[in-house]
Design an enzyme around this catalytic site. Structure first.
Site, PDB file in Angstrom:
ATOM      1  N   HIS A  49       1.122  -1.194  -0.076  1.00 10.68           N
ATOM      2  CA  HIS A  49      -0.214   0.007   0.090  1.00 10.68           C
ATOM      3  C   HIS A  49       0.978   1.159   0.054  1.00 10.68           C
ATOM      4  CE1 HIS A  49      -2.787  -2.846   2.316  1.00 10.68           C
ATOM      5  NE2 HIS A  49      -3.412  -2.724   1.029  1.00 10.68           N
ATOM      6  N   ASP A  52       2.206   1.644   3.307  1.00 15.72           N
ATOM      7  CA  ASP A  52       3.187   0.465   3.859  1.00 15.72           C
ATOM      8  C   ASP A  52       4.622   0.937   3.362  1.00 15.72           C
ATOM      9  OD1 ASP A  52       1.409  -1.367   4.489  1.00 15.72           O
ATOM     10  OD2 ASP A  52       1.007  -1.909   2.492  1.00 15.72           O
ATOM     11  N   ASP A 250      -9.743 -14.761   3.704  1.00 15.64           N
ATOM     12  CA  ASP A 250      -8.373 -14.569   3.207  1.00 15.64           C
ATOM     13  C   ASP A 250      -7.534 -15.921   3.680  1.00 15.64           C
ATOM     14  OD1 ASP A 250      -8.845 -12.309   1.874  1.00 15.64           O
ATOM     15  OD2 ASP A 250      -8.025 -11.245   3.422  1.00 15.64           O
TER      16      ASP A 250
HETATM   17  C1  GLO Z   1      -9.081  -6.830   0.404  1.00 19.62           C
HETATM   18  C2  GLO Z   1      -8.039  -6.706  -0.635  1.00 19.62           C
HETATM   19  C3  GLO Z   1      -6.808  -6.189  -0.068  1.00 19.62           C
HETATM   20  C4  GLO Z   1      -6.162  -5.676  -1.224  1.00 19.62           C
HETATM   21  C5  GLO Z   1      -4.901  -5.040  -1.090  1.00 19.62           C
HETATM   22  C6  GLO Z   1      -4.069  -4.659  -2.017  1.00 19.62           C
HETATM   23  O1  GLO Z   1     -10.124  -7.492   0.513  1.00 19.62           O
HETATM   24  O2  GLO Z   1      -7.966  -7.994  -0.954  1.00 19.62           O
HETATM   25  O3  GLO Z   1      -6.077  -7.109   0.784  1.00 19.62           O
HETATM   26  O4  GLO Z   1      -5.591  -6.847  -1.978  1.00 19.62           O
HETATM   27  O5  GLO Z   1      -5.327  -3.818  -0.123  1.00 19.62           O
HETATM   28  O6  GLO Z   1      -4.802  -3.678  -2.704  1.00 19.62           O
END
Ligand code: GLO
Ligand code: MG
Length: 343
Positions: A49, A52, A250
């Site tokens: 990000h 980050d 996830d």
């Molecule tokens: C959330 C997303 C998030 C994105 C990350 C990169 O649901 O999967 O993890 O992949 O912010 O843009």
């Protein structure tokens, strides 16, 4: 393990375990320690990000942001890692409460565009050509609060402005149907393809498919990948897993549905994904129960499953498949796949 793919993860994939019903349960890990460990476990790169890479981004000048990002690049280099992409985090700041590009507030929209352009600067400084847009809050909690036609137009205008800001950058849109909002304006890969086609430079606007997001939309992750692949627009993937239509989980890749995971790897292998430099992101979250002394295991497990499935794909008997197809004996083919996966 041997793999044709280059794997990546984001710093957020190693986290304190904060969720809606409880606080963090693991100590925060400094970013350099994450890089070191990522390299050790065999990742090739890191996804970022904007904040980050440059944590204090909102309080820095544009020059300071670029310089800070260049230092971050040196830290990456130290561990032999590359930056896969930079994504503006348009969902944490109070100014993104109503979304970024589709916010009803002009000031908040301007803030989102500022962050999007800074993300491009940071990507450049980190040596990456990709900016990912996960459109987290681009949609509604209250359907009547926004004009959906106007807001889809705003998404297109915003992407056009990013494309005009830098002529080399590629924008990759990560579709997701819901969470943290109720209804998203860009829920599927089909929507991403349509947005791409509507921009001024469709060749520079592609997709990121995340397995869990496809499942949340009630769709098949491998077919979503296939759709983007057919248009030459699959710029990245976020492999993970999801137990049906509940909160975004996830989970480790393949932990819920091995056959679905197999078909994701199969479509990527069959269509030479990665040949253009595309990488395989593992957007996985450790269970909150996981102890800090083993908190990279979900990433390692996901990578291991992907590699093991690559091996299954290599063993997939194409002649047997052709015979089954000729006989239209798909029961036979299905059982063959089950045996292959269980052997
Ligand atoms: C959330 C997303 C998030 C994105 C990350 C990169 O649901 O999967 O993890 O992949 O912010 O843009
Ligand atoms: Mg993701």
């Amino acid at each position: 393990m041997e793999s044709r793919f280059r794997f990546t993860a984001g710093p957020w994939n190693v986290n304190e375990g904060v969720e809606a019903f409880g606080p963090g349960v693991r100590p925060e890990v400094p970013i350099e320690e994450k890089f070191k460990k990522f390299a050790e476990i065999g990742l090739s790169g890191v996804q970022f990000h904007d904040d980050d890479a440059v944590p204090d981004i909102n309080n820095m000048t544009e020059r300071q942001i670029i310089d800070y990002a260049k230092d971050m690049k040196s830290t990456l280099d130290k561990y032999g890692l590359v930056a896969e992409f930079v994504a503006p985090r348009l969902w944490m700041d109070p100014r993104t409460t109503d979304g970024g590009f589709t916010s009803n507030s002009k000031e908040d929209y301007d803030f989102a565009m500022w962050r999007a352009k800074r993300s491009i600067d940071i990507a450049r400084a980190l040596g990456s050509k990709n900016v990912v847009l996960w459109l987290a809050r681009e949609g509604t909690l209250c359907a009547e609060s926004k004009d959906p036609v106007e807001k889809v137009g705003k998404l297109i205008d915003s992407i056009n402005e990013m494309l005009a800001y830098d002529e080399n950058i590629k924008i990759l849109i990560e579709s997701k149907p819901n969470e943290p909002i109720d209804r998203s304006y860009c829920p599927t890969i089909g929507h991403v393809m349509a947005l791409s086609a509507a921009t001024k430079d469709p060749a520079r606007v592609g997709a990121v498919l995340e397995s869990a997001h496809a499942i949340l939309a009630g769709l098949d992750p491998a077919n979503e990948m296939a759709f983007a692949l057919k248009f030459g627009k699959l710029g990245s993937v976020h492999l993970n897993d999801q137990n049906g239509c509940r909160y975004d989980q996830d989970k480790s890749f393949g932990a819920e549905s091995l056959r679905s995971a197999f078909n994701q790897i199969k479509v990527l292998v069959d269509h030479n994904y990665g040949a253009g430099g595309e990488m395989v992101g593992l957007d996985v979250k450790a269970m909150r129960t996981q102890h800090p002394d083993d908190q990279y295991r979900h990433i390692q497990n996901s990578m291991k499953v992907a590699c093991m499935l690559e091996e299954k794909v290599a063993r997939f008997d194409r002649e047997f498949q052709a015979r089954c197809i000729a006989e239209r004996n798909y029961e036979k083919l299905e059982m063959y796949v089950m045996e292959l996966l269980m052997s």
